[in-house]
Write a protein that holds these residues in place. Structure first.
Motif: not given
Length: 792
Positions: A30-32, A66-67, A93-97, A60-61
């Protein structure tokens, strides 16, 4: 021996391996991409935070791979004692940005570290750091919601030039949230705002997304956060003009409005509106101006009283109100909060061209927010970007009061300095003289030096143990507001722990037995408090976690103290199924009425069924007057008869009995009283510093201030508890009764769970665990209760 060619080949192979990229690790999942801390100002991505106040953190992500494992957003920041706090938010993390968390800046400059982690694993992203410079608590922050305020400016001080000066010499600051997505989703996310202004004229979509019945669940959560913030003491202004019809169709917004918008005729078109408003603290001081569309008609809301809601009309003033003159500005209490509705738009014409716009904004800040606090404080300029570490006097007094423990003397710096000098002399000249003069062997210092250090260390520890004691000690203050109209109890708790050893404490607060209907009320906030520091984490890397029901593993050093505060709420009435056998399920019974034809007086009685056996030194406030109750004692279950006809002006009574000099004055007899095993009720004696009700200086802070020039409000961090605005002479719909419980002192478990303790303290386990361990040591409990009783 290897040849030069062999060495060259070895180096080439090693260099090749160095150039081969490493396999993607967990931190590359993941990158912030960005983060902001605080309330946005709309200027170059600048944001406002306040020391000691919760601030939202928007992140913001971007998912790089895939996690599948559960993840969380972890926000770390040092508190006022330079101990790192961690705040975790679950992530999908599948939906949250995007994600929102919270942080409480603990110094003049704090570094916030944001990381995505696996719940049961390591980091999933590289740390993202944001540097914040919190404003001091005395800063007055106005938060605009929805539409942008039209020409937000305040009257210029005498002698100011043509250039636009900072608002109140930089003491007042405007922030703005135009998107529902940027709103906090927890009530304490608004803690940095002193006044919120909801503009509806140019932002109908904002209104629909926030208050619409078909709003998605995240938006409803944000709506409830805003409403709960108001309930717990927030100040909200709602301007409704051109979109008043939309406001009338939203039930969630209607519940906030002091006056309803007339459903069948929500607006009227006018050419001009004459406005008359209060221009100062005196009722006779008024200002007036004509709001005109300059040749075009504009919409004004038709405001009508709500049948089940009492409210005051501010414009037109009571002296000019007639049946023909419709209300333009109305105000009412909402829990501990204050809601004002303005019947025209503050974010569009004609207010944008209003000649008296600065004076009207000054009226909004004074009469809808906090009068003294919005006036600019001490008048000292605060250049942009310059942050000081000033604290308000009420917070300092509260912390100092709770930080003073009976039987724990404070060793002065002079004695410490003297002992250090003696120790240096002992390990230096004295040791050298003894070894050289009497023993003649200086090399024995390898033996004598450790012996001296060890002996002094043991003696110091034994002496400190004898002086400081070996018992855990807790000082606790509860302020409980019992609001009959909203059927809620609001509790604010401050406590300080004195630890006799190096230990970690898991701290939680829940309503005491008989005070709440829910063992774990939603929205409870527990936090550490302290004076501002550097804002950097300590070198020991100590940490504790901020959990939904408390704080986990807060470190406290030996013979040190740590201060905390908590805010909780619970329904007032107990369901019949939960009421104790033989007791009523009504916690407050009241029958107060106006005598026929005389709204200036009140007759009737009330009684409470809260667990408090006895309230002493009680006083009632009504319509700007103070009435000390006969006998000044209220007993549980016993009717209290009120006849409020001849009182003392409330401000005069408060200035005499609860001025700044009396704020939290301690009982000098405490230090001479031994700690008993059983709880003993100890009355607070009148002190030379002030009257018998010192905490009144916080509960009605601005009302207790004198009108002398240079006297400023000193309750910035506790402003939501200040109910001075309810002491207005035209507020004739409620009586406020205040009393205190004489402080018990004794066994911590007896004191902190007894009938005089509205809040139950958890020390070795969170309330979510369901198992509460007894609190050891001794404690002192102080309780103040305010009843808000409607008058029929």
């Amino acid at each position: 021996m290897p040849t030069a060619a062999t060495i060259g080949r070895i180096l080439a192979v090693a260099f090749t391996f160095l150039l081969i990229p490493a396999p993607a690790g967990a931190k590359d999942s993941v990158k912030i991409t960005g983060a902001s801390v605080g309330l946005p100002t709309g200027r170059d991505d600048a944001h406002v935070t306040k020391f000691g106040a919760w601030a939202p953190v928007h992140v913001q992500l971007e998912t790089l791979r895939e996690v599948t494992e559960p993840a969380e957003l972890v926000i770390e920041s040092p508190d006022a004692d330079e101990v790192t706090t961690t705040f975790a938010v679950p992530l999908n993390l599948a939906t949250d940005r995007t994600a929102i968390g919270y942080v409480r800046p603990g110094g003049a400059a704090s570094e916030v570290t944001i990381t995505v982690r696996a719940v049961k694993g390591g980091a999933l992203s590289e740390p993202f750091r944001v540097r914040v410079r919190p404003r001091e608590p005395l800063q007055y922050v106005v938060l605009a919601l929805g539409g942008t305020p039209a020409g937000f400016e305040l009257p210029k001080p005498a002698g100011a030039g043509a250039e636009t000066p900072p608002l109140r010499a930089g003491r007042v600051e405007l922030t703005h949230i135009a998107s529902v997505a940027q709103l906090p989703d927890r009530w304490y996310g608004y803690e940095g705002a002193d006044l919120a202004v909801l503009n509806t004229g140019t932002a109908p979509d904002f209104l629909k997304q926030l208050f619409g019945d078909d709003s998605p669940a995240p938006n409803k959560q944000k709506r409830e956060a805003l409403i709960e913030w108001v309930r717990r003491g927030g100040r909200l202004v709602i301007s409704a003009g051109s979109n008043a019809a939309l406001a009338a169709q939203l039930p969630a917004l209607k519940s906030l409005l002091p006056f309803a918008v007339k459903p069948d005729a929500p607006t009227r078109q006018v050419d001009i509106a004459g406005l008359v408003w209060s221009a100062g603290s005196g009722q006779a001081n008024t200002a007036s101006a004509a709001l005109t569309g300059r040749g075009t008609r504009f919409a004004m809301a038709n405001l009508v009283p709500q049948p089940d809601r009492t409210a005051r009309v501010l414009i037109p003033p009571p002296s000019q109100s007639t049946e023909e003159r419709q209300p333009i500005v109305a105000q009412a209490a909402f829990g501990l909060g204050r809601v004002t509705v303005i019947g025209f738009d503050l974010d569009r014409a004609p207010f944008a061209e209003f000649s008296a716009r600065p004076d009207f904004w000054d009226f909004v800040l004074r009469e809808c927010g906090a009068n003294r606090a919005s006036s600019g404080g001490d008048g000292k300029p605060r250049p942009p970007g310059v942050v000081t570490e000033e604290e308000d006097s009420a917070t300092v007094a509260m912390r100092a009061h709770n930080d003073t423990f009976d039987g724990v003397p404070v060793v002065s710096f002079g004695w410490v300095a003297l002992l250090i000098v003696l120790y240096i002399l002992l390990i230096g000249p004295v040791e050298y003289y003894v070894l050289k003069r009497f023993l003649g062997r200086l090399e024995l210092t390898w033996i004598t030096f450790p012996i001296i250090v060890l002996t002094v260390s043991v003696l110091t520890y034994v002496s400190a143990s004898a002086v400081k004691g070996r018992d855990l000690k807790i000082n606790k203050i509860d302020v409980v507001d019992v609001d009959a109209p909203s059927n809620r109890i609001y509790g604010t708790t401050w406590f300080t722990i004195f630890s006799p050893r190096i230990d970690s404490y898991t701290v939680g607060v829940t309503p005491g037995s008989g005070w709440g209907t829910d063992e774990q009320p939603k929205g409870t906030a527990v936090e550490c408090i302290g004076a501002p520091r550097s804002g950097r984490a300590g070198i020991t890397r100590r940490k504790y976690a901020v959990e939904p029901t408390g704080l986990e593993n807060v470190p406290i050093q030996i013979w040190s103290t740590k201060a905390f505060s908590a805010n909780w709420s619970s329904p007032l009435d107990i369901p019949v199924s939960q009421a104790p056998t033989g007791q009523t399920h009504r916690r407050l019974e009241a029958n107060l009425v106006h005598p026929p034809g005389d709204r200036a007086k009140v007759l009737g009685s009330f009684e409470h069924n809260l667990p408090l056996p006895e309230l002493t030194e009680c006083v009632a406030f009504y319509a700007g007057q103070a009435y000390p109750l006969p006998g000044e004692v209220i007993v549980r279950g016993a009717p209290v008869r009120l006849v409020l006809d001849q009182g003392t002006p409330a401000t005069q009574w408060l200035q005499k009995n609860a001025g700044l000099d009396a704020l939290l004055a301690r009982d000098p007899a405490y230090a001479q009283r031994p700690v008993q095993k059983n709880v003993q009720r100890q009355p607070l004696q009148q002190t030379a510093l002030g009257g018998p009700l010192p905490l009144m200086g916080m509960l009605f802070h601005e009302g207790a201030l004198k009108n002398d020039e240079g006297v400023i409000a000193g309750n910035a961090s506790l402003r939501r508890l200040d109910q001075s605005w309810r002491l207005a002479p035209d507020n004739r719909d409620e009586v406020i009764v205040v009393g205190r419980v004489a402080p018990p002192l004794g066994s911590a478990e007896d004191v902190l769970t007894g009938p005089n303790a509205p809040a139950k303290l958890w020390l070795k386990g969170l309330p979510s665990s369901g198992e509460r361990r007894p609190v050891p040591g001794t404690a002192r409990q102080e309780t103040w209760v305010r009843f808000y009783i409607p008058v029929k």
